[in-house]
Design an enzyme around this catalytic site. Sequence first.
Site, PDB file in Angstrom:
ATOM      1  CB  SER A 180      -0.910   0.065   1.288  1.00 51.79           C
ATOM      2  OG  SER A 180      -0.464  -0.270   2.337  1.00 51.79           O
ATOM      3  CG  HIS A 208      -3.779  -0.371  -2.393  1.00 56.26           C
ATOM      4  ND1 HIS A 208      -4.120   0.711  -2.335  1.00 56.26           N
ATOM      5  CD2 HIS A 208      -3.485  -1.039  -0.981  1.00 56.26           C
ATOM      6  CE1 HIS A 208      -4.128   1.016  -0.875  1.00 56.26           C
ATOM      7  NE2 HIS A 208      -4.046  -0.025  -0.288  1.00 56.26           N
ATOM      8  CE  LYS A 240      -7.646   1.133   0.683  1.00 59.84           C
ATOM      9  NZ  LYS A 240      -6.911   0.051   1.613  1.00 59.84           N
TER      10      LYS A 240
HETATM   11  C1  PLP Z   1      -6.953   0.083   2.889  1.00 63.90           C
HETATM   12  C2  PLP Z   1      -6.484  -1.127   3.499  1.00 63.90           C
HETATM   13  C3  PLP Z   1      -7.076  -1.974   4.281  1.00 63.90           C
HETATM   14  C4  PLP Z   1      -8.250  -1.867   5.184  1.00 63.90           C
HETATM   15  O1  PLP Z   1      -9.379  -1.815   4.508  1.00 63.90           O
HETATM   16  P1  PLP Z   1     -10.495  -0.705   4.932  1.00 63.90           P
HETATM   17  O2  PLP Z   1     -11.822  -1.339   4.243  1.00 63.90           O
HETATM   18  O3  PLP Z   1     -10.278   0.590   4.656  1.00 63.90           O
HETATM   19  O4  PLP Z   1     -10.694  -0.925   6.429  1.00 63.90           O
HETATM   20  C5  PLP Z   1      -6.648  -3.520   4.512  1.00 63.90           C
HETATM   21  N1  PLP Z   1      -5.484  -3.843   3.914  1.00 63.90           N
HETATM   22  C6  PLP Z   1      -4.834  -3.008   3.022  1.00 63.90           C
HETATM   23  C7  PLP Z   1      -3.664  -3.670   2.416  1.00 63.90           C
HETATM   24  C8  PLP Z   1      -5.269  -1.588   2.859  1.00 63.90           C
HETATM   25  O5  PLP Z   1      -4.391  -1.031   1.839  1.00 63.90           O
END
Ligand code: PLP
Length: 388
Positions: A180, A208, A240
Site C-alpha cells: 500500500s 490495492h 478503494k
Molecule cells: C486500506 C487497506 C485495508 C483496510 O481496508 P478498509 O476497508 O479501509 O478498512 C486493509 N489492507 C490494506 C492493504 C489496505 O490498504
Amino acid sequence: MDTMDATLHAALGERRIQHLYRQRSHLTSGCAAMITVDGKPQHNFCSNDYLGLAGHPDIALALKAGADQYGTGSGASHLISGHSEAHENLEQQLAEFTGRPRALLFSTGYMANMGVITALMGRHDMVLQDYLNHASLLDGGRLSRAQMQRYKHSNIEDLAAKLDASHASRKLVVTDGVFSMDGDLAPLVSVAETLRHKSGWLMVDDAHGFGVLGKTGGGLVEALGLSSDQVPILVGTLGKAFGTFGAFVAGSEALIETLIQFSRSYIYTTALPPSVAVASSASLKIVQAESWRREKLVSLVSRFRSGAEQLSLHLMDSQTPIQPVKINDDQLVIAISQQLRDQGFMVGAIRPPTVPKGSGRLRICLSAMHTDEQIDKLLDALESVIGE
Ligand SMILES: *Cc1c(COP(=O)(O)O)cnc(C)c1O
C-alpha cells in the site's frame, strides 16, 4: 484534577516535537479528480479511488434504490437478522468474480484482516508476515496470540528459513498483494511455490490490486493466474477501486464457515447497510466490464513515470497507480506536500510510523478519472518544489 488531560497533552506535545502530529483536512466536495479542501480547489492525487468509481452516478443510483428498498440500516449483525438478500447476492457475485467457492462480506478491510487471522490462528500457531504488510494484518496477528514474525520485504529466502525454523502446528503466511505504501507487487508465484513444499497457508490482502490488476479487475491473483489451492485465503476491500465501502474474504466452503463461526469482528458487529451492498454489486459490474479504466490507468502511470524520470525524481519500483516519490527526510515531506497544496495539488505525505524512519515519501495516487493534462500539471508542480 484533570490528570488525564494533562498526561495526554504532554504526549501530544511530544508527538508535535517529533513532527509526527497528524491532522485532518476538511472536504466540502465528494471524491473526484478535483476536490474542495479547506475551501480551496485541489487536484486529487491522494485517494484510493483508482477507477474513478466513488462518484459514478449509476452506483449512486443503486445506493438510492437500495435505500428505498431496504432503508438505511441493517439493524443487526449478520448472525441475528442483519443478513439481507442484498448481502447474499453480493457475496455470490464476489465468489464468482474471484473464482472461489464462496465469499464473505465484512464491514471494513481492517475488520476482515483481524477477523481472519484471529479465527484461524491461536497460541500454538505461527503467523509470518511481510515486513511491509498493512497495519490491520499486523494487528490481527498480534490479537491472535500466535507467535508472529515478520520476514524481509518480498524475500523468499527469509520466508523459507523462518518456515523451516518453526514447528508450530498451523503456519499462516500473510502478505499484501500490492503493497500500500510502495506500490510494488508481492512475489506471489514464488511464495505459493514455497508453500507447496513447506506446510503453511497463504493469505493475500489485495486491497490495492482488486479493480486495478487482472483482465477483469480480479487483482494480482487474476493477473498471475493463481488458483484457490495456491492462494486459499483472498481478501479484498470495496472502499478503494470499487468506490463504495466494506470488504470481503474469498475462499473455500470450510474457510468461510470457519469465519462465520469464529471470526469475532464478523460476529459482533452490525452488518453493512444493505443499500451499500446493492451499490457494491453495481460497482462490481462496472469494474468487470469497463476495462478501459484499467487501460487508461496504465497509460497515466507510464506518462507520470516518464515525466518524473526526466525530472530525476526518486521513484520507486512500482507499475501500479501507487507512485511514491521518496524524499527520505521525514520532515521535508511535510513541507513539500504543503507547497504542493499551495499550488493546488493534494498528495499524501507519508512518514513514520506508517513507513520506516528515513523513508518519508509523497504517495501519489493516480486514477482513471485523471486527464493527461492533470498529470502534466502535477509534474510541473513537482518540478517547482523538488526539481533542482
Ligand atoms: C486500506 C487497506 C485495508 C483496510 O481496508 P478498509 O476497508 O479501509 O478498512 C486493509 N489492507 C490494506 C492493504 C489496505 O490498504
